[in-house]
Design an enzyme around this catalytic site. Structure first.
Site, mmCIF file in Angstrom:
data_model
loop_
_atom_site.group_PDB
_atom_site.id
_atom_site.type_symbol
_atom_site.label_atom_id
_atom_site.label_comp_id
_atom_site.label_asym_id
_atom_site.label_seq_id
_atom_site.Cartn_x
_atom_site.Cartn_y
_atom_site.Cartn_z
ATOM 1 N N HIS A 68 0.797 -0.972 0.202
ATOM 2 C CA HIS A 68 0.138 0.074 -0.076
ATOM 3 C C HIS A 68 0.826 1.255 0.057
ATOM 4 O O HIS A 68 0.690 2.032 -0.717
ATOM 5 C CB HIS A 68 -0.702 -0.058 1.232
ATOM 6 C CG HIS A 68 -1.615 1.069 1.374
ATOM 7 N ND1 HIS A 68 -3.099 1.184 1.326
ATOM 8 C CD2 HIS A 68 -1.227 2.411 1.850
ATOM 9 C CE1 HIS A 68 -3.546 2.426 1.640
ATOM 10 N NE2 HIS A 68 -2.330 3.186 1.879
ATOM 11 N N GLU A 69 1.757 1.317 0.879
ATOM 12 C CA GLU A 69 2.716 2.554 0.976
ATOM 13 C C GLU A 69 3.714 2.776 0.006
ATOM 14 O O GLU A 69 3.764 3.627 -0.707
ATOM 15 C CB GLU A 69 3.795 2.448 2.319
ATOM 16 C CG GLU A 69 2.724 2.523 3.577
ATOM 17 C CD GLU A 69 1.855 3.660 3.662
ATOM 18 O OE1 GLU A 69 2.231 4.772 3.299
ATOM 19 O OE2 GLU A 69 0.801 3.426 4.346
ATOM 20 N N HIS A 72 1.714 4.402 -2.735
ATOM 21 C CA HIS A 72 1.908 5.904 -2.673
ATOM 22 C C HIS A 72 3.360 6.411 -3.167
ATOM 23 O O HIS A 72 3.302 7.427 -3.921
ATOM 24 C CB HIS A 72 1.982 6.227 -1.204
ATOM 25 C CG HIS A 72 0.374 5.990 -0.548
ATOM 26 N ND1 HIS A 72 -0.454 6.758 -1.176
ATOM 27 C CD2 HIS A 72 -0.192 5.431 0.611
ATOM 28 C CE1 HIS A 72 -1.589 6.600 -0.202
ATOM 29 N NE2 HIS A 72 -1.267 5.864 0.711
#
Ligand SMILES: [Zn+2]
Length: 372
Positions: A68-69, A72
């Site tokens: 997820h990170e 980003h």
């Protein structure tokens, strides 16, 4: 929040850090899954197998949050924002950016990239659960189902419009797009975030009193949202105030300099005691070669102060010597300045000044008065 994270490696060139508390959470998740979830879902499972699956599930969750990170980070990088590190902590992950997105569209893409990855992960596990034949082992079904559940929960939670959660960043990007002003959009998004934060704390307390332990978690997240929204807001205020303004404007000038060849004992007597400043540039002739502050002087044992040269005790990071036109907003983001809280400013005419966080704080208050 303020705890130092442990570096565990690099992914796509981005350092990955883990907060010690996060390791405790992994153990807690593994333990609760092994003690309750797997024995319930897989009747007759051996305790050791249940705990092993618990640990496996916690590690898969860890990997999901990391992806997820990374989502980003990769998108932010593609739009020219460097990522300092990805930090996994108590409540998930944070991709620490150096600098800010340049447009509302960039911010929107950056904010949505993480949830998009989580959505893809949830869909993949959902498809795997749906495709399992009836004859598949119960344990496998339970492992896949837990990942589907937990990634869906991460997705929903992150999309709450509680800045600085992802949903709050989406809200800020949309307000920014409409009003064309990042500072005001941040203030609005932070206000909405604070509202959600207080609501989460309230709900969390009620839930805890009603016996649901998850309430403690919710209240903690609420607290995080309030604190983080405040930090984002004041960080932006500082950046707006100092962007395009040079260090020369705010420095203390001229600085009293300590010659490099003096001993620490001489520096204490002739400089620290006499002038009562907390830091001095250390010079060799006219050239700045280091910065000596009171903390570094204190670290030299009393018996060694006469035979230790000031330069030996000084900080010699070349990043701490800047020109008078150095942009202060950019300086404030430099790790060297954040560690030391001071920089040596060399003017075009060859003079030396000092810029400290105290100077910056004073200047900020004055600039705010001027803007009001
Ligand atoms: Zn995210």
């Amino acid at each position: 929040m303020g705890m130092r994270s442990l570096r565990v490696g690099r992914l796509a060139g981005i350092p990955i850090g883990v907060q010690p508390l996060w390791l405790a959470i992994v153990v807690l998740i593994a333990w609760s899954l092994g003690a309750v979830y797997y024995p319930d879902e897989v009747p007759g499972i051996a305790p050791a197998a249940a705990y092993a699956l618990g640990l496996l599930s916690a590690l898969l969750l860890f990997a999901s949050i990391l992806l997820h990170e990374l989502g980003h980070s990769v998108v932010a990088r593609r739009h020219g924002v460097e990522i300092e590190e990805i930090d996994l902590w108590l409540l998930g992950g944070v991709a620490r950016m150096k600098g800010y997105p340049k447009t509302a569209g960039d911010e929107l893409r950056f904010a949505l990239a993480g949830p998009a990855v989580t959505l893809a992960i949830a869909i993949a596990f959902g498809a795997a659960v749906a495709a399992l034949p009836a004859s598949a082992p119960e344990a496998l079904r339970a492992v896949l189902f837990y990942q589907l559940f937990v990634n869906s929960a991460i997705l929903v939670f992150n999309l709450l419009p509680a800045f600085p959660l992802d949903g709050g960043r989406v809200a800020r990007a949309l307000i920014w797009e409409r009003r064309g002003d990042l500072s005001r959009a941040t203030a609005s998004a932070a206000a909405i975030g604070r509202g959600f934060g207080y609501a989460m704390i309230g709900l969390g307390i009620v839930a805890t009193m009603a016996g649901a332990l998850g309430g403690v978690w919710l209240a903690l997240v609420g607290l995080f949202v309030i604190v983080a929204a405040k930090a984002e807001e004041s960080g932006l205020k500082v950046r707006t105030a100092f962007t395009g303004r040079g260090a020369g404007r705010f420095m203390s000038y001229p600085a009293v300099c300590v010659p490099a060849r003096l001993s620490v004992a001489e520096a204490i007597e002739d400089y620290f005691v006499r002038y009562r400043y907390t830091a001095f540039p250390v010079t060799d002739g006219d050239r700045p070669v280091g910065l000596i502050d009171i903390e570094h002087v204190e670290r030299v044992p009393t018996g060694r102060r006469t035979d230790t040269a000031t330069l030996e005790a000084a900080i010699t990071d070349p990043d701490l010597v800047i020109g008078e036109h150095q942009d202060v907003a950019e300086l404030l983001e430099r790790p060297a300045f954040q560690r030391t809280g001071r920089a040596i400013v060399r003017t075009d005419a060859g003079g030396l000044g000092i810029l400290s966080t105290t100077d910056v704080d004073r200047a900020l208050r004055a600039l705010e008065l001027e803007a009001a």
